[in-house]
Design a protein around this motif. Structure first.
Motif, PDB file in Angstrom:
ATOM      1  N   UNK A  82       9.128  12.718  -3.341  1.00 11.04           N
ATOM      2  CA  UNK A  82      10.264  13.640  -3.452  1.00 11.04           C
ATOM      3  C   UNK A  82       9.819  15.087  -3.644  1.00 11.04           C
ATOM      4  N   UNK A  83       8.593  15.300  -4.109  1.00 12.32           N
ATOM      5  CA  UNK A  83       8.071  16.666  -4.234  1.00 12.32           C
ATOM      6  C   UNK A  83       7.545  17.169  -2.887  1.00 12.32           C
ATOM      7  N   UNK A  84       7.055  16.248  -2.074  1.00 16.34           N
ATOM      8  CA  UNK A  84       6.393  16.620  -0.815  1.00 16.34           C
ATOM      9  C   UNK A  84       7.371  16.793   0.346  1.00 16.34           C
ATOM     10  N   UNK A  85       8.314  15.853   0.473  1.00 20.50           N
ATOM     11  CA  UNK A  85       9.250  15.878   1.611  1.00 20.50           C
ATOM     12  C   UNK A  85       9.960  17.232   1.770  1.00 20.50           C
TER      13      UNK A  85
ATOM     14  N   UNK B 202       0.329  18.151  -0.293  1.00 16.57           N
ATOM     15  CA  UNK B 202       1.348  19.102  -0.758  1.00 16.57           C
ATOM     16  C   UNK B 202       0.754  20.502  -0.873  1.00 16.57           C
ATOM     17  N   UNK B 203      -0.466  20.540  -1.361  1.00 13.82           N
ATOM     18  CA  UNK B 203      -1.160  21.818  -1.513  1.00 13.82           C
ATOM     19  C   UNK B 203      -1.194  22.580  -0.179  1.00 13.82           C
TER      20      UNK B 203
ATOM     21  N   UNK C 215      -2.276  25.734  -8.659  1.00 14.32           N
ATOM     22  CA  UNK C 215      -3.198  24.597  -8.640  1.00 14.32           C
ATOM     23  C   UNK C 215      -2.530  23.245  -8.965  1.00 14.32           C
ATOM     24  N   UNK C 216      -1.266  23.288  -9.399  1.00 18.46           N
ATOM     25  CA  UNK C 216      -0.580  22.031  -9.749  1.00 18.46           C
ATOM     26  C   UNK C 216      -0.467  21.108  -8.534  1.00 18.46           C
ATOM     27  N   UNK C 217      -0.071  21.681  -7.389  1.00 13.85           N
ATOM     28  CA  UNK C 217       0.193  20.873  -6.188  1.00 13.85           C
ATOM     29  C   UNK C 217      -1.022  20.106  -5.693  1.00 13.85           C
ATOM     30  N   UNK C 218      -2.214  20.610  -6.024  1.00 16.36           N
ATOM     31  CA  UNK C 218      -3.426  19.930  -5.542  1.00 16.36           C
ATOM     32  C   UNK C 218      -3.598  18.569  -6.213  1.00 16.36           C
ATOM     33  N   UNK C 219      -2.813  18.317  -7.255  1.00 16.05           N
ATOM     34  CA  UNK C 219      -2.898  17.031  -7.949  1.00 16.05           C
ATOM     35  C   UNK C 219      -1.735  16.101  -7.601  1.00 16.05           C
ATOM     36  N   UNK C 220      -0.967  16.464  -6.589  1.00 14.84           N
ATOM     37  CA  UNK C 220       0.189  15.647  -6.176  1.00 14.84           C
ATOM     38  C   UNK C 220      -0.056  15.182  -4.750  1.00 14.84           C
ATOM     39  N   UNK C 221      -0.073  13.897  -4.530  1.00 14.21           N
ATOM     40  CA  UNK C 221      -0.359  13.415  -3.185  1.00 14.21           C
ATOM     41  C   UNK C 221       0.520  12.218  -2.825  1.00 14.21           C
TER      42      UNK C 221
END
Lengths: 121, 121, 121
Positions: free
Chosen positions: A19-22, A65-66, A52-58
């Motif tokens: 839901x963060x990526x879409x 996402x990053x 840098x937060x997004x680099x930890x969401x996949x």
């Protein structure tokens, strides 16, 4: 003729990678068709405004996402974040990705009511 | 005059029967008023595209999802499903309800920006 | 010229104070700019239609939901609640905040398709 405009409200962060990526996949697809796109971060979605937060969401099967957020910025997407949502999470201005605009409800209303489509994730 | 069009994005499946069912109640009400309706399945909502899945989802006080989806199809509703969302769940083409169209982000953007209203559940 | 209209669908109650509160912050900001605003309560969001319920919901860094809902009503906002959502929670008419209108899907479709923007929280 006015350019078409899409507003995408993001209300999930790292607790729900898909839901963060879409929203950013949608945003970049819209930017690629010459639409104006504004992403508005609310609730846990405001974490995405932190450097840098997004680099930890996949999210499985999706682009990173990053990278999506870097492309978003490069293609001219605008990113707004909800002031009280930031405040309640102790997210301060120095922590934010450059270019993130902190906004109150009035701006969200203006953005949404001037858009051809508003999606909320 | 162009027909009115509604796009409904569904992001919940059997883990939240009410959020999976309400979009199809809305969709069928819109179809009944001669609107064009496209349902787009994303995240866990993509499970709804799997044959026989809906018969195991039941929200209290609502019509059965299975019947709602049959009526939806019969009234001419279009159902699209997000490709990476299907892929990450190992949902393959042979598992899908007939007529389900697999789409990438560009199609979702086109659908949403051509609609009179877009709801996201 | 017609007034602008915003529809906000609320699908969270006390289990997620921030997602229950933000819609009314948006609604009141829209009412303040002379827009017509309809809030539609669905799923757990229907609890917000119950008298005195909102006084027990508080999101950090946001105004109190109770006060936001009072202001919303005073500024002329309309509040609708989904009939089957109420029924499955045994919420009866005598429990509802005065002025709450119980509606079926057809009304939600009409409201959404006549709005300049529809947000779903």
């Amino acid at each position: 003729m006015d350019r078409q405009k899409m507003v995408i409200i993001v209300t999930h962060g790292g607790e729900d990678p898909e839901r963060a990526t879409i929203p950013f996949v949608m945003a970049n697809a819209a930017l690629a068709t010459e639409m104006d796109v504004t992403v508005i971060l609310q609730t846990t979605g405001t974490w995405l405004a932190v450097k840098d937060y997004a680099s930890h969401v996949r999210a499985d099967a999706f682009p990173s996402l990053d990278q999506l957020m870097k492309d978003f910025k490069e293609m001219g997407g605008k990113m707004l974040a909800c002031v009280p949502c930031l405040k309640s999470r102790n997210i301060t201005e120095d922590m934010l990705i450059e270019g993130t605009r902190q906004v109150a409800a009035g701006t969200v209303v203006t953005e949404a009511s001037s858009a051809n489509a508003t999606l909320t994730y």
